[in-house]
Design a protein around this motif. Sequence first.
Motif, PDB file in Angstrom:
ATOM      1  N   ASN A  97       4.436 -36.983  -2.161  1.00  0.00           N
ATOM      2  CA  ASN A  97       5.479 -38.017  -1.938  1.00  0.00           C
ATOM      3  C   ASN A  97       4.648 -39.510  -2.101  1.00  0.00           C
ATOM      4  OD1 ASN A  97       7.913 -37.630  -2.691  1.00  0.00           O
ATOM      5  ND2 ASN A  97       8.427 -37.415  -0.634  1.00  0.00           N
TER       6      ASN A  97
ATOM      7  N   GLU B 294       4.990 -45.268  -8.523  1.00  0.00           N
ATOM      8  CA  GLU B 294       6.363 -45.927  -8.702  1.00  0.00           C
ATOM      9  C   GLU B 294       5.989 -47.305  -8.610  1.00  0.00           C
ATOM     10  OE1 GLU B 294      10.963 -45.885  -6.710  1.00  0.00           O
ATOM     11  OE2 GLU B 294       9.455 -44.528  -5.967  1.00  0.00           O
TER      12      GLU B 294
ATOM     13  N   ASN C 158      12.828 -35.046 -10.363  1.00  0.00           N
ATOM     14  CA  ASN C 158      13.455 -36.140  -9.998  1.00  0.00           C
ATOM     15  C   ASN C 158      12.693 -37.463 -10.164  1.00  0.00           C
ATOM     16  OD1 ASN C 158      15.396 -34.239  -9.127  1.00  0.00           O
ATOM     17  ND2 ASN C 158      14.881 -34.209  -7.142  1.00  0.00           N
ATOM     18  N   PHE C 159      11.507 -37.399  -9.968  1.00  0.00           N
ATOM     19  CA  PHE C 159      10.531 -38.517  -9.951  1.00  0.00           C
ATOM     20  C   PHE C 159      10.535 -39.064 -11.382  1.00  0.00           C
ATOM     21  CE2 PHE C 159       6.086 -39.937 -11.377  1.00  0.00           C
ATOM     22  CZ  PHE C 159       6.155 -40.971 -10.435  1.00  0.00           C
TER      23      PHE C 159
ATOM     24  N   LYS D 196      13.694 -40.600 -12.319  1.00  0.00           N
ATOM     25  CA  LYS D 196      13.972 -41.904 -11.529  1.00  0.00           C
ATOM     26  C   LYS D 196      13.232 -43.159 -11.976  1.00  0.00           C
ATOM     27  CE  LYS D 196      13.158 -43.743  -6.717  1.00  0.00           C
ATOM     28  NZ  LYS D 196      12.416 -43.172  -5.617  1.00  0.00           N
ATOM     29  N   ILE D 197      11.809 -42.957 -12.467  1.00  0.00           N
ATOM     30  CA  ILE D 197      10.939 -43.987 -12.650  1.00  0.00           C
ATOM     31  C   ILE D 197      10.638 -44.156 -14.350  1.00  0.00           C
ATOM     32  CG2 ILE D 197       9.646 -43.683 -10.668  1.00  0.00           C
ATOM     33  CD1 ILE D 197       7.027 -43.463 -12.554  1.00  0.00           C
TER      34      ILE D 197
ATOM     35  N   PRO E 237      16.401 -41.416 -19.366  1.00  0.00           N
ATOM     36  CA  PRO E 237      17.078 -40.680 -18.280  1.00  0.00           C
ATOM     37  C   PRO E 237      18.706 -40.702 -18.287  1.00  0.00           C
ATOM     38  CG  PRO E 237      15.259 -42.029 -17.248  1.00  0.00           C
ATOM     39  CD  PRO E 237      15.352 -42.504 -18.633  1.00  0.00           C
ATOM     40  N   ASN E 238      19.232 -41.809 -18.632  1.00  0.00           N
ATOM     41  CA  ASN E 238      20.636 -41.819 -18.847  1.00  0.00           C
ATOM     42  C   ASN E 238      21.009 -41.175 -20.202  1.00  0.00           C
ATOM     43  OD1 ASN E 238      22.661 -42.991 -17.930  1.00  0.00           O
ATOM     44  ND2 ASN E 238      22.515 -45.034 -18.402  1.00  0.00           N
TER      45      ASN E 238
END
Length: 248
Positions: A183, A190, A207-208, A211-212, A230-231
């Motif tokens: 992390n 990030e 997930n990362f 997310k970014i 991502p969407n």
Amino acid sequence: MGDYALEAIDIHKSYGDHKVLKGIDLNVKWGEVISIIGPSGSGKTTFIRTLNGLESLNKGTVNLMGKPFLKDQTLTENSSAYKEQIIHVGMVFQSFNLFPHKTVLENVMLAPEYHGMNDKGINQLTAIAMLDKVGMKLHANKYPHQLSGGQQQRVAIARALAMQPSIILFDEPTSALDPELVNEVLKVMEQLAKEGLTMIIVTHEMNFAFKISDRVIFMEDGHIVEQGSPNELEHSQNERFKQFIRKH
């Protein structure tokens, strides 16, 4: 400066008879963060290494900032176009590639060897500023063996940043780390993404990635099989992509 930070056109790479990359196209906009995901052996690492000449291309073209950079076998790492342009590309590897006998600060001040700029170091103020950015300024006088893996990787990121590159390539930067250290490295990345750095990241951290990233690319068997924001990918109908995500 060119419309794109980087363009990869019809990239092919084989080792003997084994075809690893089978015609990949990728345009990267300025400030775009792209994550490349996919099963082991899909060609992700080979692809990212062809983008800065660490792997030669069998066929294809890479343009950087709108200018020719690498092409087939012709624009090799000895060409003047390559030497002029490579300083614009930073790279962070799985293994941290720090010099064990040099301090953290000295490591950041050394231009990476593949830039062929060993005579031109980075000045100390820049190096300290970059260490500060990744939260490692207080460790400037330590040696790599005195640091955790996560700290070493943050130093490697500082070293890449010190070249003030236009684009940074990350090749699975957390895969050699103990889980509890992942992390701290992802947080730094990030932050860089938020600052608008152009980044291409090969990663297992789903997930990362979602997310970014502005765009996530799914590679399988030497091809880009699916890509989108991502969407958009939440609604992907691609069965192979959905199967991969379910497993991860």
